[in-house]
Design a protein around this motif. Sequence first.
Motif, PDB file in Angstrom:
ATOM      1  N   GLU A  50       0.833  -1.207   0.000  1.00  7.96           N
ATOM      2  CA  GLU A  50       0.000   0.000   0.000  1.00  7.96           C
ATOM      3  C   GLU A  50       0.864   1.251   0.000  1.00  7.96           C
ATOM      4  O   GLU A  50       0.539   2.229  -0.671  1.00  7.96           O
ATOM      5  N   GLU A  51       1.959   1.227   0.745  1.00  4.79           N
ATOM      6  CA  GLU A  51       2.850   2.390   0.788  1.00  4.79           C
ATOM      7  C   GLU A  51       3.451   2.658  -0.584  1.00  4.79           C
ATOM      8  O   GLU A  51       3.554   3.809  -1.019  1.00  4.79           O
ATOM      9  N   LYS A  76       0.804   4.340  -2.681  1.00  2.00           N
ATOM     10  CA  LYS A  76       0.617   5.744  -2.293  1.00  2.00           C
ATOM     11  C   LYS A  76       1.746   6.622  -2.816  1.00  2.00           C
ATOM     12  O   LYS A  76       1.510   7.745  -3.290  1.00  2.00           O
ATOM     13  N   GLN A  77       2.972   6.136  -2.751  1.00  2.06           N
ATOM     14  CA  GLN A  77       4.108   6.894  -3.283  1.00  2.06           C
ATOM     15  C   GLN A  77       3.994   7.057  -4.795  1.00  2.06           C
ATOM     16  O   GLN A  77       4.292   8.120  -5.343  1.00  2.06           O
ATOM     17  N   SER A  89      -7.673  10.536  -1.032  1.00  4.66           N
ATOM     18  CA  SER A  89      -7.629   9.164  -0.515  1.00  4.66           C
ATOM     19  C   SER A  89      -7.129   8.202  -1.582  1.00  4.66           C
ATOM     20  O   SER A  89      -7.271   8.456  -2.781  1.00  4.66           O
ATOM     21  N   VAL A  90      -6.535   7.114  -1.114  1.00  6.40           N
ATOM     22  CA  VAL A  90      -6.065   6.024  -1.969  1.00  6.40           C
ATOM     23  C   VAL A  90      -6.491   4.729  -1.294  1.00  6.40           C
ATOM     24  O   VAL A  90      -6.104   4.469  -0.159  1.00  6.40           O
ATOM     25  N   LYS A  91      -7.283   3.938  -2.005  1.00 11.72           N
ATOM     26  CA  LYS A  91      -7.724   2.639  -1.492  1.00 11.72           C
ATOM     27  C   LYS A  91      -7.313   1.590  -2.502  1.00 11.72           C
ATOM     28  O   LYS A  91      -7.680   1.677  -3.675  1.00 11.72           O
ATOM     29  N   VAL A 135       1.169   7.020  -6.617  1.00 15.58           N
ATOM     30  CA  VAL A 135       0.079   7.961  -6.893  1.00 15.58           C
ATOM     31  C   VAL A 135       0.568   9.394  -6.714  1.00 15.58           C
ATOM     32  O   VAL A 135       0.326  10.258  -7.558  1.00 15.58           O
ATOM     33  N   ALA A 136       1.287   9.664  -5.631  1.00 14.61           N
ATOM     34  CA  ALA A 136       1.823  11.011  -5.393  1.00 14.61           C
ATOM     35  C   ALA A 136       2.788  11.413  -6.506  1.00 14.61           C
ATOM     36  O   ALA A 136       2.757  12.564  -6.978  1.00 14.61           O
ATOM     37  N   VAL A 149      -8.730   6.173  -6.365  1.00 15.95           N
ATOM     38  CA  VAL A 149      -8.075   7.410  -5.950  1.00 15.95           C
ATOM     39  C   VAL A 149      -9.104   8.535  -5.979  1.00 15.95           C
ATOM     40  O   VAL A 149      -9.811   8.710  -6.975  1.00 15.95           O
ATOM     41  N   VAL A 200      -4.124  14.681  -3.383  1.00  9.14           N
ATOM     42  CA  VAL A 200      -4.686  13.361  -3.143  1.00  9.14           C
ATOM     43  C   VAL A 200      -5.478  13.381  -1.840  1.00  9.14           C
ATOM     44  O   VAL A 200      -4.955  13.727  -0.785  1.00  9.14           O
TER      45      VAL A 200
END
Length: 161
Positions: free
Chosen positions: A9-10, A13-14, A87-89, A16-17, A101, A85
């Motif tokens: 998940e991390e 998230k990285q 949220s990210v699921k 997506v950012a 996202v 961002v």
Amino acid sequence: MSDSKRISEEQIKQFVAAWYLALDQHVPPEECARLVADEGLEMIFPEKTLHGIGDFKAWYAGGVYADGTQAPGVINIFFDENHNVVSVKADISGDQARVDVTVAWQASWFEPPAAKSKRVSLDAIQRWIVRKSGKNAYGLEVVSYNAMAEPFKYAPGFARL
């Protein structure tokens, strides 16, 4: 599958950012293209559904789509962009993941001969499929991207696309 092969998940998230930072900074097309799949890519935007890396590059920087239509390139249209961002699921399955996202996007654009530019502010719920990749430092690439998984939620008083 061993943990070293699984997507975390991390990591998502990285990634997506990094994707949104690349869009906000209008990075060179080849740098942005390292974040998407070379084969099997599909991306759905309000103006066009893209098929393949060639369509992506035309959408991003301008050129001709595979169907022969001209693309102005989003980096030639929008400026003062901010993607935040919310949220990210992620639903991770081995070496790929479905990612929902929510992103708050603001951008300006100018349509000559208007006296002023327009400003959009909206929340978008997007659905991505990402998979493991060696193309970039994040170890992931976008395979499928639906920028409009749900209707945009526009902020009152701002322009609409």
